[in-house]
Design an enzyme around this catalytic site. Structure first.
Site, PDB file in Angstrom:
ATOM      1  CG  ASP A 122     -66.023 -12.861   9.822  1.00 60.43           C
ATOM      2  OD1 ASP A 122     -64.818 -13.358  10.509  1.00 60.43           O
ATOM      3  OD2 ASP A 122     -66.440 -13.087   8.807  1.00 60.43           O
ATOM      4  CG  ASP A 131     -62.825 -14.261  14.620  1.00 62.80           C
ATOM      5  OD1 ASP A 131     -61.910 -14.702  14.631  1.00 62.80           O
ATOM      6  OD2 ASP A 131     -63.599 -14.160  13.691  1.00 62.80           O
ATOM      7  CE  LYS A 139     -62.564 -29.176  -1.037  1.00 64.90           C
ATOM      8  NZ  LYS A 139     -63.755 -28.535  -2.061  1.00 64.90           N
ATOM      9  CB  THR A 142     -55.032 -14.503  10.410  1.00 64.12           C
ATOM     10  OG1 THR A 142     -55.851 -15.230   9.068  1.00 64.12           O
ATOM     11  CG2 THR A 142     -53.607 -14.348   9.997  1.00 64.12           C
ATOM     12  CG  PHE A 165     -62.132 -29.099   7.300  1.00 62.29           C
ATOM     13  CD1 PHE A 165     -60.716 -28.882   6.780  1.00 62.29           C
ATOM     14  CD2 PHE A 165     -62.583 -28.259   8.293  1.00 62.29           C
ATOM     15  CE1 PHE A 165     -60.052 -27.925   7.542  1.00 62.29           C
ATOM     16  CE2 PHE A 165     -62.040 -27.176   8.952  1.00 62.29           C
ATOM     17  CZ  PHE A 165     -60.808 -27.083   8.456  1.00 62.29           C
ATOM     18  CG  ASP A 187     -60.731 -13.237  11.415  1.00 61.60           C
ATOM     19  OD1 ASP A 187     -59.725 -14.121  11.448  1.00 61.60           O
ATOM     20  OD2 ASP A 187     -61.792 -13.618  10.991  1.00 61.60           O
ATOM     21  CE  LYS A 188     -56.209 -13.506   5.774  1.00 57.84           C
ATOM     22  NZ  LYS A 188     -57.098 -13.387   4.593  1.00 57.84           N
ATOM     23  CB  THR A 189     -60.977 -14.909   6.481  1.00 56.09           C
ATOM     24  OG1 THR A 189     -59.556 -15.269   6.064  1.00 56.09           O
ATOM     25  CG2 THR A 189     -62.024 -15.240   5.319  1.00 56.09           C
ATOM     26  CD  GLU A 232     -65.858 -27.290  -0.057  1.00 49.03           C
ATOM     27  OE1 GLU A 232     -66.805 -28.220   0.572  1.00 49.03           O
ATOM     28  OE2 GLU A 232     -65.148 -27.409  -0.900  1.00 49.03           O
TER      29      GLU A 232
END
Length: 1136
Positions: free
Chosen positions: A743, A747, A491, A605, A468, A327-329, A427
């Site tokens: 994380d 995932d 947003k 990702t 969301f 994963d990236k984030t 957020e």
């Protein structure tokens, strides 16, 4: 109750423990004997109690078998509620506070709130018992994050969702009591529905051992058959000569004798598959797991998080990883968001750019005008705060949206000391930015939001939150201003917002897009902001339809999505935000080292292509020196296939159209694709919509072939399911070991799908950690996990298996040769006590010492030479070929160990002239030669001698002689004559020089071929594993750290994307008010008066206008149309 019984629901009697006192022993033994090895030794034990078959005592098998069963049973013995509809609680507003660590790993307190109609029942037992409501809800399922139902009471219908449910596994906190209605019990609870059978992960070594054990069984049968045939022939030709003094029993002919001999040799030769092998393997894995847990270099002091091996069965697999899926984030990045830049009405704010270079101002923005500002927030562009002070309407609208459109919870530790609890770092960063620029989110109720706008307290009525989810990629709020104006603030991901903008925003969209391109150059996460004013009559009608949809039992989510889609259109663009998510420490260096170890890294990702691509360059996943980076972005199946084929042609012009099939798994029809070598290094980036086509059956091989030709792969905008599909694709068609690291909860499917799952304990809870096999706090620790612990574990396990099979094959084959000299009578060549203690005492500790402490090079050299990792990927240390070599070596050694002592004692006498060529002397000499030979072989296998290893090896030899002299003593014979028949054999044989010369000769002849072969191999064709230890041995100092490659600073104009890291459901939480425990501490603002009243400045037009030609910022840009933004004037409300 009678009505419910007709549905045969689960009862409230709940039992989930696997055993009880009465069933533990029989059930546990039944499960253990389902293992082939244990069942095999049970059969041997039964055969050994049959006198006509067994020539060995029962204790030679029962002692190790009981030991194994006891250890396993002790491990298994260590191991127990319903899902409720919350009715009422002791807390204000009928709240309850719960911890859901057993469900999702999160230790943060969460809140649930009962419906007002049930909350009024309080703790009155009579009222609760008389409550006559009807609940209709979904059937039992495993969705922990969703619940759909309705409560009908007194002619009214109330919507039930997950925020009104207390699931089994929750822990009640800070709440004295609560009452609930049982919805699901026993196996129907959501927790138990999630407790399905987990896939048991087995290592490639395990799978190979299973095949080899079956082959050994077959080989054992062949040996026993040969010896049984030999017995038959011997009985016919020679057996009749002995019938005079050894008469046969009635009915026993040569054929029946051969039949009994077969089973007798099954017992004698069973040591080719020793039961202690499995115990030793588990001990080795457990020990190597402790090394990971105890490694201080994998301990993260900032978060007080050590590394943890959550499984003990996969350690050696860590030394064979070929593909890493990351994963990236939060995995490559810190997942700590910083408000870095923004674009408001066509003007970019943030770092100042001059002559194509960013200039970081020495002085950050002074927020002293705002006593509620967060002192940790830093921003360097002074023009933005000046625009705020000058009451620029668009800038104010921008930050007003950030202060209103969110699901953040606010609290105050003391007067004026605000803190925010956000469900995502994004957020929190956005709301904190609005707070510092003068729009302070202060408190909220289920139907209102209180903010401080430039020193004035204002309260907005919160009418709806359009929450969301992963499909919407956006969230909206509908509020009514103090002046009574209805507005929708939205947003979300820029591509999603752009699709819903009014056509009048087209030119502003173009300018904002240019700014987004600039933000992408630094890999920033972007978010677009928009709004619209609503008509009161339309909203009233929409609100009624919204209530009907929210109480529907069928297709509730789809109906709500349709309503959200209807109202979120014709929006007016305000601007965009850019948030920086910095890389974790050591990520570029880790990826570079893993790449040198020939490990291919794929990043999967949810971010947009441009963001992921730029992060790829930042962390050395993509490099400027790569020959080419292919972008797959087709919008149709044909386009994607063409792009993949073109990439294949570019990398390998003469490549065949179809991939080379390495082999096909028998019975499964699964093809294994061969790795293809290409000249140069390439990268691949593929979008989520293109990946959906690439994963189709007709195209998956093309995608896999292209991706595997590349050094690194980035898959963008992927869903959690697609992550798992990519991993499964590689597992299905490549003979390679995979590792997935992440994380977050998104995932988990990828982590479970891979051979090895690694969880990072970061900002997104513990879901990934709880589903993983190994966990730690930082991505950089992956390098040590693989290159040090993984490689050492694999090396140790392979050495153990090679040596273990060698020593046991050698031990057993001597029996085979002896059979030709004892008339195939199933007589053992060794003493029975030696047979019993050989694997348990004489050779157990030395091989365990090697398997726990051996290392060919230390950890520093492992990092210095990552190429040492490659042999593990190729299974060079232990394979079918290595096993065959081991068997040949054992066969040779057994010939030496039998015939050299046999020849040495043939017609031999002692120094005093007495005969010593008896069976017991021969057995003692043979077993002593065997023990010395296998001990010397162990010494040749070990690369790293420690005090413990030395003690184990020498101590085992000493133990052998102590036990031998004790058991062969007069005292033991007098105590139990039948159990200790070798009286005096040790002292009468081991005091003869020719016996010790025989031991020396056999030892030399056993190890001579090994030493010769290794010498020639190192001299003629040395491998990296031969060269590095030699360098290590001759190095006079610790090697310097690997040189760091100069980083190439690159600029890009690619678009960046915002990976919306929300979780669905927080909107309902906010509007329900169940987060409330007390009202806001203070509504005073404490602001200094700024703005028009303070400066006397009256801006003209849109003071934040885009000015590419250098016009003053307060002049209107002709190309940008003015939108009819409803501005909220600061008012003084006595009620506040």
């Amino acid at each position: 109750r009678e009505y419910n019984r007709s549905f045969k629901y689960a009862t409230n009697a709940i039992k989930t423990s696997k055993y009880n006192v009465l069933t533990f022993l029989p059930l546990n033994l039944f499960e253990q004997f389902q293992r082939i090895a244990n069942a095999y030794f049970l059969v041997l034990l039964v055969l050994q109690v049959i006198p006509q078959i067994s020539s060995l005592s029962w204790f030679t098998t029962v002692v190790p078998l009981i030991f194994v069963l006891t250890v396993t049973a002790a491990k298994d013995a260590t191991d127990d509620l319903a899902d409720l509809l919350l009715l009422s609680s002791s807390e204000p507003l009928n709240l309850v506070y719960i911890e859901t660590a057993e469900l999702d790993g999160s230790t943060n307190l969460k809140v649930r709130q009962a419906l007002p109609v049930t909350g009024d029942l309080g703790d009155d037992i009579e009222k609760l018992a008389d409550f006559n409501g009807e609940v209709r809800c979904e059937p039992p399922n495993n969705r922990l994050d969703r619940f759909t139902g309705t409560l009908a009471f007194a002619g009214q219908k109330y919507a039930l969702d997950n925020e009104k449910i207390l699931l089994r596994g929750c822990t009640l906190r800070n709440t004295e009591w609560c009452f609930g209605l049982v919805l699901f019990a026993g196996q129907e609870t959501k927790l138990m529905q999630n407790c399905g059978k987990s896939t048991f992960k087995r290592t490639s070594v395990d799978r190979l051992m299973n095949v080899l054990v079956l082959c050994i069984f077959g080989f054992l049968v062949c040996m026993c058959t040969i010896l049984a045939i030999g017995n038959y022939i011997w009985e016919i030709n020679k057996g009749s000569n002995f019938t005079v003094f050894l008469p046969r029993e009635d009915g026993n002919n040569a054929g029946f004798s051969a039949f009994l001999t077969f089973w007798s040799y099954v017992i004698i030769l069973n040591t080719v598959v020793p039961i202690s092998l499995y115990v030793s393997v588990e001990i080795i894995r457990l020990g190597n797991s402790f090394y990971i847990d105890w490694d201080r270099k994998m301990y993260h002091s900032h978060s007080d998080t050590p590394a943890e091996a959550r499984t003990t069965t996969l350690n050696e697999e860590l030394g064979q990883i070929k593909y890493i899926f990351s994963d990236k984030t939060g995995t490559l990045t810190q997942n700590i968001m910083i408000f870095n830049k923004c674009s408001i009405n066509g003007k970019s704010y943030g770092k100042i750019k001059q002559n194509n270079h960013f200039i970081k101002q020495k002085d950050s923005v002074d927020f002293s005008f705002n006593p509620l500002a967060d002192p940790r927030f830093v921003f360097y562009d002074h023009s933005l705060v000046e625009a705020v002070k000058l009451e620029n309407p668009e800038v104010h609208a921008f930050f007003r949206l950030l202060a209103l459109c969110h699901t953040v919870m606010a609290g105050e530790k003391k007067e004026g000391e605000l803190f925010y609890q956000a469900q995502s770092p994004d957020e929190g960063a956005l709301v904190t930015a609005a707070r510092n620029f003068g729009f302070v989110f202060r408190s909220r109720t289920p139907d209102s939001i209180s903010i401080v706008e430039m020193g004035k307290q204002r309260s907005y009525e919160l009418l709806a939150i359009l929450d969301f989810n992963n499909v919407r990629k956006r969230m909206s709020v509908i509020v009514r201003s103090p002046e009574g104006k209805l507005s929708l603030y939205c947003k979300g991901a820029d591509t999603i917002i752009y699709e819903r903008l009014h056509q009048s925003c087209s030119k502003l969209m173009d300018v904002t897009t240019e700014h987004l391109n600039e933000f992408a150059g630094e890999g920033l996460r972007t978010l677009a902001l928009a709004y619209k004013d609503l008509d009161e009559e339309y909203f009233s009608q929409w609100k009624q339809r919204h209530h009907e949809a929210s109480t529907a039992l069928d297709d509730r989510e789809s109906k709500l999505d349709e309503l959200y889609e209807e109202i979120e259109k014709d929006l007016l663009l305000l601007g965009a935000t850019a948030i920086e998510d910095k890389l974790q420490d050591g990520v570029p260096q880790t990826i570079e080292e893993l790449s040198k170890a020939d490990i291919k890294i794929w990043v999967l990702t949810g971010d947009k292509q441009e963001t992921a691509e730029n992060i790829g360059y930042s962390c050395n996943l993509l490099r400027e020196e790569m020959n080419e980076v292919f972008i797959i972005s087709g919008h149709s199946s044909d386009d994607v296939r063409e792009e993949l084929r073109n990439a294949q042609t570019s990398m390998k012009p003469n490549a065949a159209e179809n991939p080379v099939i390495l082999s096909e798994e028998a019975g499964e029809g699964v093809k294994l694709i061969k790795d293809e070598v290409v000249n140069g290094e390439y990268g691949l980036v593929i979008n989520g919509h293109s990946l959906a086509f690439a994963l189709e059956r007709s195209m998956e091989l093309d995608f896999l072939r292209t991706a595997c030709m590349c050094k690194s792969v980035i898959c963008c905008r992927v869903t959690p399911l697609q992550k798992a599909q990519v991993v499964e694709l590689v597992k299905r068609y490549k003979r390679a070991v995979t590792l997935a690291i992440g994380d977050g909860a998104n995932d988990v499917s990828m982590i479970k799908a891979a051979h090895i799952g690694v969880g990072i304990s970061g900002q997104e809870g513990m879901q990934a950690v709880l589903s993983s096999d190994y966990s730690f706090a930082q991505f950089r620790f992956l390098q040590r996990l693989l290159l040090v612990h993984g490689r050492w574990s694999y090396l140790r396990m392979c050495k153990f298996l090679r040596y273990f099979f060698y020593k046991n094959f050698t031990f057993t084959f001597v029996h085979f040769w002896f059979a030709f000299f004892c008339g195939f009578s199933a007589q053992t060549v060794y003493d029975e006590w030696f047979i019993t203690l050989y694997n348990l005492m004489y050779t157990a500790l030395p091989v365990l010492g090697m398997s726990l402490f051996d290392q060919d090079v230390n950890d520093v050299w492992s990092f210095q030479h990552p190429q040492l990792y490659v042999p593990g990927q190729l299974n060079l240390y232990f394979s079918k070929k290595a096993f065959f070599k081991c068997a040949i070596h054992s066969c040779y050694s057994s010939l030496v160990l039998f015939f050299i002592p046999y020849a040495a004692l043939h017609d031999t006498v002692r120094d005093d002239g007495k005969d010593m060529a008896d069976y017991q002397s021969f057995a003692l000499l043979t077993q002593t030669c065997l023990l010395f030979a296998v001990s010397i072989q162990l010494g040749l296998e070990m690369s790293y001698w420690t005090a413990v290893n030395t003690f184990f090896v020498l101590g085992s030899l000493v133990m052998y002689f102590v036990v031998t002299f004790t058991m062969y003593s007069n005292g033991m014979f007098l105590l139990l004559p039948s159990a200790f028949p070798f009286i005096g054999s040790a002292r009468n044989s081991l005091n003869q020089p020719n016996v010790w010369l025989t031991i020396v000769l056999t030892s030399i002849l056993c190890v001579l071929p090994v030493v010769t072969y290794r010498f020639l191999l190192i001299q003629l064709c040395p491998t990296i594993n031969d060269k590095v230890p030699d360098q290590n041995q001759h190095a006079k100092a610790t090697p310097p750290p690997p040189p760091r490659r100069a980083r190439i600073r690159r600029s890009s104009t690619r678009r960046s994307g915002y990976a919306f890291s929300h979780a669905q459901g927080y909107g309902d939480l906010v509007t329900s008010g169940r987060f409330l425990r007390r009202p806001a501490i203070s509504l005073s603002s404490g602001f200094s008066q700024v703005g028009r009243a303070a400066t006397g400045f009256s801006p003209m037009g849109r003071s934040a206008g885009y000015s590419p030609t250098g016009r003053p910022q307060n002049l209107k840009v002709p190309d940008v149309e003015v939108t009819s933004l409803q501005m909220y004037r600061t008012i003084t409300d006595p009620s506040l």
